[in-house]
Design a protein around this motif. Sequence first.
Motif, PDB file in Angstrom:
ATOM      1  N   GLY A 136       0.140  -0.088   5.370  1.00 34.09           N
ATOM      2  CA  GLY A 136       1.562  -0.279   5.632  1.00 34.09           C
ATOM      3  C   GLY A 136       2.379   0.991   5.472  1.00 34.09           C
ATOM      4  O   GLY A 136       3.534   1.043   5.882  1.00 34.09           O
ATOM      5  N   HIS A 137       1.782   2.005   4.853  1.00 37.92           N
ATOM      6  CA  HIS A 137       2.481   3.260   4.577  1.00 37.92           C
ATOM      7  C   HIS A 137       1.533   4.437   4.787  1.00 37.92           C
ATOM      8  O   HIS A 137       1.001   4.996   3.838  1.00 37.92           O
ATOM      9  CB  HIS A 137       3.010   3.272   3.135  1.00 37.92           C
ATOM     10  N   THR A 144      -4.142  -2.256   1.609  1.00 42.94           N
ATOM     11  CA  THR A 144      -2.935  -2.916   2.104  1.00 42.94           C
ATOM     12  C   THR A 144      -1.727  -1.987   2.020  1.00 42.94           C
ATOM     13  O   THR A 144      -0.945  -1.881   2.966  1.00 42.94           O
ATOM     14  CB  THR A 144      -2.662  -4.216   1.308  1.00 42.94           C
TER      15      THR A 144
END
Length: 167
Positions: free
Chosen positions: A21-22, A17
């Motif tokens: 997202g990064h 996750t």
Amino acid sequence: MNTIAQIHADIDTRVKTIRDGHPDWLCRQGCDGCCRRLAEIPRITAEEWNCLQEGLMALPPAQLREIGREISTLAGQISRPVICPLLDKAKGACLIYAHRPIACRTYGFYVQRDLGLYCKDIETRVSDGMLTEVVWGNDDGIDNRLRALGESRELPEWFAHWQRDTD
């Protein structure tokens, strides 16, 4: 259910996750800052040791002997920081990555809220406001789950018992 496999799965989900997202997240192969600056000799549970052994047994014998020498040296080392004996220093990668202990899986992704258990590079990004939306995993929760699995011992102690049993 609180097995090592379930803990690994939960950590993998959290890490995925964060990485999704990064995409520029710092923790990946080649970033070995935490492996080169351990604050203490790793303590692992029996279940973690069993997993780690699988990775060790897959290594070439000469490499395993070298790792054994480095692990034995850790037992008497009082200076800090500690360099992980499972680190391929040339590649900046773990020699047994798929079998690494929980602390290695969580570092950089989980924190103890008040202790700042993440690297200085991540800490700088947090301070600069670059990671404000990251939902950190809670290292205390993982530690509690590990304690429920039983006692932990320092890596050199597990390794010494294993060597005696295999000799």
